[in-house]
Write an enzyme that holds these catalytic residues in place. Sequence first.
Site, PDB file in Angstrom:
ATOM      1  N   ASP A 149      10.615 -28.015  10.913  1.00 48.69           N
ATOM      2  CA  ASP A 149      11.408 -29.171  10.851  1.00 48.69           C
ATOM      3  C   ASP A 149      11.789 -29.297   9.163  1.00 48.69           C
ATOM      4  O   ASP A 149      12.527 -30.171   8.688  1.00 48.69           O
ATOM      5  CB  ASP A 149      11.018 -30.470  11.010  1.00 48.69           C
ATOM      6  CG  ASP A 149       9.271 -30.666  10.619  1.00 48.69           C
ATOM      7  OD1 ASP A 149       8.829 -29.670   9.909  1.00 48.69           O
ATOM      8  OD2 ASP A 149       8.749 -31.584  10.978  1.00 48.69           O
ATOM      9  N   HIS A 182      -0.866 -34.879  12.632  1.00 45.69           N
ATOM     10  CA  HIS A 182      -0.812 -36.460  12.023  1.00 45.69           C
ATOM     11  C   HIS A 182      -2.159 -37.342  12.663  1.00 45.69           C
ATOM     12  O   HIS A 182      -2.387 -38.404  11.866  1.00 45.69           O
ATOM     13  CB  HIS A 182       0.209 -37.091  11.981  1.00 45.69           C
ATOM     14  CG  HIS A 182       1.585 -36.548  11.366  1.00 45.69           C
ATOM     15  ND1 HIS A 182       1.466 -36.334   9.878  1.00 45.69           N
ATOM     16  CD2 HIS A 182       2.925 -36.331  11.699  1.00 45.69           C
ATOM     17  CE1 HIS A 182       2.741 -35.921   9.509  1.00 45.69           C
ATOM     18  NE2 HIS A 182       3.399 -35.958  10.568  1.00 45.69           N
TER      19      HIS A 182
END
Length: 354
Positions: A299, A173
Amino acid sequence: MPTPTELPVVWSEATLAHQPEREVWIGMPMDGTELPDRVTVIHKALRSAGHPVTSAMEHPPDALTTVHSSELVQHLSTVYDDWLAGGLVDAGQDRVVPYFFPTEAMLGPLPATVASSVHARAGRFCYDTMTTVGPGSWDAIRAAADCALTATELVLDGAARQAYALCRPPGHHVTREAYGGSCYLNNAALAAQALVKGGHEQVAIIDVDAHHGNGTASIFYQRADVFYGSVHVDPAAGWFPHVVGHATETGAGAGVGATLNVPLAPGSGDAAFLSGVRRLADEARHQGATALVVSLGVDAAADDPESPLEVTIDGYRQAGEILLDELDLPSVIVQEGGYHLPTLGRLVAAFVGS
């Protein structure tokens, strides 16, 4: 698939030093999920599977500015000490948490100066309130980057065709100049840039984390030599990073056609996920990639607290077969997300073929 003895694991004990403890989400302090034990369980699972473990080598500071601004690196390396010196720990805030964000919308045509107070300066570089910095954070951030770069060097030197970097904190990110999403430096981008510098004229980054890697996409969005492909939960369904990660984003300038996003509806499961992975692998071939970086977030797994996609352990095993066996390129696997400690090690081991 590479056998355990063929796939080295690069790690550093310093990655345990980052202890965010909590994060601020929609104004509420909450227990963090990006915990040091993530490293411990993955390390144990891969070591038990027979993978050779090697320690990350420290790299000079300029290795970090190949994809990041020197201002961002300087901020991350000094902000906690500045926070401490500013008395904010004594005032009860023992982690760096930004509260003020000098956005373009706020400034308009006004020329901004650098804020004199550290609590205002923090929001220049961090774009959310979740991604805190504490006393051991910089050591872990540097160590995660060293893991990615060391694994890349193993591949470039021919010591391994494929290598796994046990990076923590994760990185996808992070843009050139800003961090967020529990990420601080972009480990996958550092690896890809090192592969380019090492002689690969066309590199593919394939991101299988549950969330779009907006930072990686941003860094390479206008470049033709690095293809970025991501399969992730649709940000339009309310998931981080919310405003980017759509199928319409395909690159700009010289990079037109070198970005491919495959957003999926929440709850899509293995079939849609694997179809997306295969589509990205096919595009990497089409782009002529000679080396691969995998942003390995697990995830998307069904038990993960951040999971919107319900991917099974067998889904991750098959994804690894597609990317590591069928694509069969010199590869650096960089750990991103994955937060369910009881299954985390097995999910990573399944992807790498253990």
